[in-house]
Design a protein around this motif. Sequence first.
Motif, PDB file in Angstrom:
ATOM      1  N   TRP A  68       0.833  -1.211   0.000  1.00 46.12           N
ATOM      2  CA  TRP A  68       0.000   0.000   0.000  1.00 46.12           C
ATOM      3  C   TRP A  68       0.862   1.253   0.000  1.00 46.12           C
ATOM      4  N   ARG A  69       1.918   1.265   0.793  1.00 50.00           N
ATOM      5  CA  ARG A  69       2.795   2.428   0.849  1.00 50.00           C
ATOM      6  C   ARG A  69       3.438   2.710  -0.508  1.00 50.00           C
ATOM      7  N   LYS A  70       3.807   1.650  -1.210  1.00 42.59           N
ATOM      8  CA  LYS A  70       4.385   1.837  -2.545  1.00 42.59           C
ATOM      9  C   LYS A  70       3.327   2.334  -3.527  1.00 42.59           C
ATOM     10  N   ALA A  71       2.133   1.750  -3.453  1.00 46.74           N
ATOM     11  CA  ALA A  71       1.072   2.099  -4.401  1.00 46.74           C
ATOM     12  C   ALA A  71       0.608   3.544  -4.248  1.00 46.74           C
ATOM     13  N   ARG A  72       0.696   4.086  -3.034  1.00 55.44           N
ATOM     14  CA  ARG A  72       0.166   5.435  -2.793  1.00 55.44           C
ATOM     15  C   ARG A  72       1.148   6.544  -3.159  1.00 55.44           C
ATOM     16  N   ARG A  73       2.409   6.201  -3.457  1.00 54.97           N
ATOM     17  CA  ARG A  73       3.395   7.227  -3.774  1.00 54.97           C
ATOM     18  C   ARG A  73       2.926   8.078  -4.950  1.00 54.97           C
ATOM     19  N   GLY A  74       2.805   9.353  -4.706  1.00 55.31           N
ATOM     20  CA  GLY A  74       2.347  10.270  -5.738  1.00 55.31           C
ATOM     21  C   GLY A  74       0.857  10.193  -6.011  1.00 55.31           C
ATOM     22  N   LYS A  75       0.113   9.383  -5.234  1.00 58.98           N
ATOM     23  CA  LYS A  75      -1.323   9.175  -5.496  1.00 58.98           C
ATOM     24  C   LYS A  75      -2.195   9.487  -4.283  1.00 58.98           C
ATOM     25  N   ARG A  76      -1.600   9.988  -3.191  1.00 59.51           N
ATOM     26  CA  ARG A  76      -2.353  10.114  -1.941  1.00 59.51           C
ATOM     27  C   ARG A  76      -3.552  11.043  -2.064  1.00 59.51           C
ATOM     28  N   THR A  77      -3.478  12.017  -2.967  1.00 61.21           N
ATOM     29  CA  THR A  77      -4.581  12.973  -3.095  1.00 61.21           C
ATOM     30  C   THR A  77      -5.669  12.499  -4.050  1.00 61.21           C
ATOM     31  N   THR A  78      -5.468  11.379  -4.728  1.00 60.29           N
ATOM     32  CA  THR A  78      -6.507  10.888  -5.635  1.00 60.29           C
ATOM     33  C   THR A  78      -7.660  10.304  -4.820  1.00 60.29           C
ATOM     34  N   PRO A  79      -8.890  10.408  -5.319  1.00 63.74           N
ATOM     35  CA  PRO A  79     -10.043   9.925  -4.545  1.00 63.74           C
ATOM     36  C   PRO A  79      -9.942   8.451  -4.153  1.00 63.74           C
ATOM     37  N   ALA A  80      -9.500   7.596  -5.074  1.00 61.38           N
ATOM     38  CA  ALA A  80      -9.444   6.157  -4.779  1.00 61.38           C
ATOM     39  C   ALA A  80      -8.431   5.862  -3.681  1.00 61.38           C
ATOM     40  N   ALA A  81      -7.252   6.488  -3.756  1.00 62.54           N
ATOM     41  CA  ALA A  81      -6.223   6.255  -2.735  1.00 62.54           C
ATOM     42  C   ALA A  81      -6.662   6.817  -1.397  1.00 62.54           C
ATOM     43  N   ALA A  82      -7.283   8.000  -1.415  1.00 59.96           N
ATOM     44  CA  ALA A  82      -7.739   8.610  -0.168  1.00 59.96           C
ATOM     45  C   ALA A  82      -8.845   7.784   0.475  1.00 59.96           C
ATOM     46  N   ALA A  83      -9.753   7.255  -0.334  1.00 63.99           N
ATOM     47  CA  ALA A  83     -10.847   6.447   0.207  1.00 63.99           C
ATOM     48  C   ALA A  83     -10.327   5.181   0.870  1.00 63.99           C
ATOM     49  N   LEU A  84      -9.352   4.533   0.246  1.00 61.74           N
ATOM     50  CA  LEU A  84      -8.797   3.324   0.851  1.00 61.74           C
ATOM     51  C   LEU A  84      -8.049   3.661   2.140  1.00 61.74           C
ATOM     52  N   GLU A  85      -7.358   4.788   2.149  1.00 60.43           N
ATOM     53  CA  GLU A  85      -6.584   5.159   3.332  1.00 60.43           C
ATOM     54  C   GLU A  85      -7.487   5.482   4.519  1.00 60.43           C
ATOM     55  N   GLN A  86      -8.680   6.015   4.249  1.00 57.84           N
ATOM     56  CA  GLN A  86      -9.606   6.359   5.331  1.00 57.84           C
ATOM     57  C   GLN A  86     -10.061   5.129   6.104  1.00 57.84           C
ATOM     58  N   ALA A  87     -10.134   3.995   5.428  1.00 57.54           N
ATOM     59  CA  ALA A  87     -10.530   2.738   6.095  1.00 57.54           C
ATOM     60  C   ALA A  87      -9.448   1.699   5.856  1.00 57.54           C
ATOM     61  N   LEU A  88      -8.197   2.093   6.103  1.00 60.61           N
ATOM     62  CA  LEU A  88      -7.054   1.288   5.694  1.00 60.61           C
ATOM     63  C   LEU A  88      -7.081  -0.117   6.279  1.00 60.61           C
ATOM     64  N   ASP A  89      -7.233  -0.227   7.604  1.00 61.21           N
ATOM     65  CA  ASP A  89      -7.193  -1.550   8.236  1.00 61.21           C
ATOM     66  C   ASP A  89      -8.277  -2.464   7.679  1.00 61.21           C
ATOM     67  N   VAL A  90      -9.478  -1.919   7.548  1.00 58.47           N
ATOM     68  CA  VAL A  90     -10.596  -2.724   7.046  1.00 58.47           C
ATOM     69  C   VAL A  90     -10.328  -3.172   5.611  1.00 58.47           C
ATOM     70  N   GLU A  91      -9.867  -2.244   4.785  1.00 56.46           N
ATOM     71  CA  GLU A  91      -9.630  -2.555   3.379  1.00 56.46           C
ATOM     72  C   GLU A  91      -8.504  -3.574   3.213  1.00 56.46           C
ATOM     73  N   LEU A  92      -7.418  -3.414   3.964  1.00 61.66           N
ATOM     74  CA  LEU A  92      -6.299  -4.346   3.813  1.00 61.66           C
ATOM     75  C   LEU A  92      -6.632  -5.712   4.373  1.00 61.66           C
ATOM     76  N   VAL A  93      -7.394  -5.753   5.457  1.00 64.72           N
ATOM     77  CA  VAL A  93      -7.822  -7.053   5.994  1.00 64.72           C
ATOM     78  C   VAL A  93      -8.722  -7.766   4.987  1.00 64.72           C
ATOM     79  N   ALA A  94      -9.641  -7.019   4.366  1.00 65.38           N
ATOM     80  CA  ALA A  94     -10.525  -7.617   3.360  1.00 65.38           C
ATOM     81  C   ALA A  94      -9.721  -8.141   2.175  1.00 65.38           C
ATOM     82  N   LEU A  95      -8.737  -7.357   1.732  1.00 68.51           N
ATOM     83  CA  LEU A  95      -7.893  -7.807   0.624  1.00 68.51           C
ATOM     84  C   LEU A  95      -7.094  -9.035   1.027  1.00 68.51           C
ATOM     85  N   GLN A  96      -6.569  -9.031   2.241  1.00 65.60           N
ATOM     86  CA  GLN A  96      -5.806 -10.192   2.724  1.00 65.60           C
ATOM     87  C   GLN A  96      -6.680 -11.444   2.745  1.00 65.60           C
TER      88      GLN A  96
END
Length: 355
Positions: free
Chosen positions: A21-49
């Motif tokens: 996630w840290r690599k994917a967000r480089r230069g993308k933190r202000t985009t809506p999709a990256a920001a939305a995932l970051e707002q619920a990071l634990d939930v989203e990463l657990v679901a992906l896992q």
Amino acid sequence: MKTYKNLYPQICDFGNLVAAWRKARRGKRTTPAAAALEQALDVELVALQQELAAETYQPGPYRSFTVHEQKRRKISAAPFRDRVAHHALCNVIGPIYERKFIDDSFANRVGKGTHKALDRCTHFMRRYPYVLQCDVEQFFPAIDHAVLKAILARTIADRATLGLCGKIIDSGAGVLTDEYAMRYFAGDDLFAAVRPRGLPIGNLTSQFWANVYLNEMDQFVKRDLKCAAYVRYVDECLLFHNDIRQLHTWRQAVIERLAALRLTLHEGPAQPHPVTEGVSFLGFTVYPTHRRLRRHKAVHARRRFKRLVADYAAGALSLADLQSHVRGWVNHARFGDTWGLRRSILAAAPLPAPV
């Protein structure tokens, strides 16, 4: 050939997903999709896992757009969530293949890049009198899925990891269909036209798999042809030698090896010639003694700089962003003999005060 097993638990590891996630967000933190995932990071990463661990993960649809520079290219962007999965996969299998790649493959690799490729080209041009320049027709649209999967399976002996690779590869089927003009190879029947092919330009995995795919070519050139002076950047490669007749022989061998990968060479421009005539490589015309920025690159830079200045004058671009764009171009152009060009371009559009 060494094979690797038990890779999948490393891919699904939560720590690996956080790093991805840290690599994917480089230069993308202000985009809506990256920001939305970051707002619920634990939930989203657990679901992906959980999806990855259960092998139920499915890639989402691509968003495609076209860019026009020297030639038209279709760029396809995966959903941000999928880009996290791509990084998670490459974090684990990338180092395995990095050990397989030759030193003189320069694209999309840490510590390599265009400028080192240009320096290596110059180094060989000063040592050898002749060069054969090759580039692949329709490279990303032409990459054959069955061939790529077979190459991966020779090294990865992990069913689940190959399954994830297969899902990501298959997700690109059809994305570049309209970019590919059908080529037939020896032994093909009518069903060859419907073979799945194409990797979306814009995916981290596409860039990585492009190197895996053409590593077959690299190894052939180095081991079978025993070419000591060879440079590759994505689908452009240069072979150098003291004897132009040897390069003519190698040209035919390259055509045949690419055909085994279901790829074709731009045969017309691929003709051995003296290095003193120059080589068009990575936006520059390279000579043994100097480099010139290609004319179309200079024209594009002038137009782009004028647009940036206009955006700054209109208040649509900050001075910091404008300076960042200019520095990026200058740092690239300075690798050629471009002092006069840089001064001309930057002087042609003086910076007005923003409104």
